[in-house]
Design an enzyme around this catalytic site. Structure first.
Site, PDB file in Angstrom:
ATOM      1  N   PRO A  89       0.812  -1.224   0.000  1.00  0.00           N
ATOM      2  CA  PRO A  89       0.000   0.000   0.000  1.00  0.00           C
ATOM      3  C   PRO A  89       0.840   1.267   0.000  1.00  0.00           C
ATOM      4  CG  PRO A  89      -0.619  -1.455   1.826  1.00  0.00           C
ATOM      5  CD  PRO A  89       0.561  -2.067   1.161  1.00  0.00           C
ATOM      6  N   GLU A 116       2.272  -8.129   8.474  1.00  0.00           N
ATOM      7  CA  GLU A 116       2.500  -6.682   8.596  1.00  0.00           C
ATOM      8  C   GLU A 116       3.501  -6.161   7.571  1.00  0.00           C
ATOM      9  OE1 GLU A 116       0.899  -4.483  10.658  1.00  0.00           O
ATOM     10  OE2 GLU A 116      -0.391  -6.216  10.998  1.00  0.00           O
ATOM     11  N   ARG A 154      -3.791  -7.940 -21.157  1.00  0.00           N
ATOM     12  CA  ARG A 154      -4.683  -7.579 -22.266  1.00  0.00           C
ATOM     13  C   ARG A 154      -4.046  -6.552 -23.195  1.00  0.00           C
ATOM     14  NH1 ARG A 154      -8.342  -3.812 -21.956  1.00  0.00           N
ATOM     15  NH2 ARG A 154     -10.045  -5.254 -22.400  1.00  0.00           N
ATOM     16  N   ASP A 169     -10.289   1.501 -24.641  1.00  0.00           N
ATOM     17  CA  ASP A 169     -10.687   1.389 -23.242  1.00  0.00           C
ATOM     18  C   ASP A 169     -10.522   2.705 -22.505  1.00  0.00           C
ATOM     19  OD1 ASP A 169     -11.319  -1.254 -23.442  1.00  0.00           O
ATOM     20  OD2 ASP A 169      -9.410  -1.981 -22.677  1.00  0.00           O
TER      21      ASP A 169
END
Length: 251
Positions: A89, A116, A154, A169
């Site tokens: 993150p 963690e 893709r 897209d």
């Protein structure tokens, strides 16, 4: 292109890798994959890979030895070494632009964390690219690795068959507009009909209708994309000025 996934839970991936376009890309040799269990590099007789953090604190940390040695050996098995991506993150936000950049690589190694996180020496010794799929916390990096594989694969030539599909897209290649509304059979369903323009065969009118649909959708759902696009255009249009020295003359 090759994807190597380094994880404590390789059993999460076979079902995912055996689905749809990704399965076909693997069968056709366009994509290669490798799954590697970090526990196989543990020096502990019970294959433990985590321990309590020094200084105290909640949870457990992944130890440096099995992670570093796993990466080093897997790197050496194939050429080129590729890009090492650590899912966290705290990393750079993953977006379509980064997906397009990754798609130019011959190999991606995706390192999945748990608990963690990693002992800091993993980052210090391996210098991975730290990447986040969003501002939220997952139980581990496996789902994030699947997101990256899905977005990147893709874009590889030959995977979709119709290469124009990925170009159109949302977010692709600098595109800051959402995709237009789309319809298929039946022509009418529960009182809602396909717009007549899409049945007209007039490609110029259809193109105009789709552009208007894209604009309306973007304004109503993601107006921030339009603001960002305008800011980018303004920056590109501003003339660059040369700096001057203390006498007011150009260097």
């Amino acid at each position: 292109m090759r994807f190597d996934v380094l994880t404590l839970f390789p059993e999460m991936f076979p079902g995912y890798l055996g689905q749809s376009l990704l399965k076909l890309a693997i069968q056709r040799g366009i994509v290669e994959t490798g799954l590697h269990n970090i526990r196989d590099w543990s020096r502990d007789k019970h294959h433990a890979v985590d321990d309590r953090p020094f200084g105290g604190g909640p949870g457990m940390l992944l130890k440096p030895e099995p992670v570093v040695e796993c990466v080093e050996e897997v790197r050496s098995r194939c050429s080129p070494a590729g890009r090492l991506i650590l899912l966290t993150p705290q990393g750079r936000r993953f977006d379509q632009r980064l997906a397009e950049e990754f798609a130019l690589s011959q190999r991606l190694m995706l390192l999945c964390g748990r608990y963690e996180g990693f002992d800091q020496r993993v980052m210090d010794l391996l210098a991975p690219e730290e990447v986040s799929v969003g501002d939220y916390v997952l139980n581990g990096g496996e789902v994030a690795a699947m997101v990256i594989i899905d977005a990147v694969v893709r874009l590889i030539p030959g995977v979709l068959g119709d290469e124009q599909s990925s170009v159109e897209d949302s977010f692709s290649r600098g595109n800051r507009m959402l995709e237009h509304a789309q319809y298929t059979r039946p022509r009418e369903y529960r009182g809602r009909s396909v717009p007549e323009v899409l049945l007209s065969g007039d490609h110029e009118q259809i193109a105009r209708w789709r552009e208007a649909s894209r604009t309306e959708r973007t304004e109503s759902r993601r107006s921030d994309l339009l603001s960002a696009g305008q800011a980018d255009s303004k920056t590109q249009a501003e003339p660059k000025t040369q700096e001057t020295d203390s006498r007011g003359t150009k260097p």
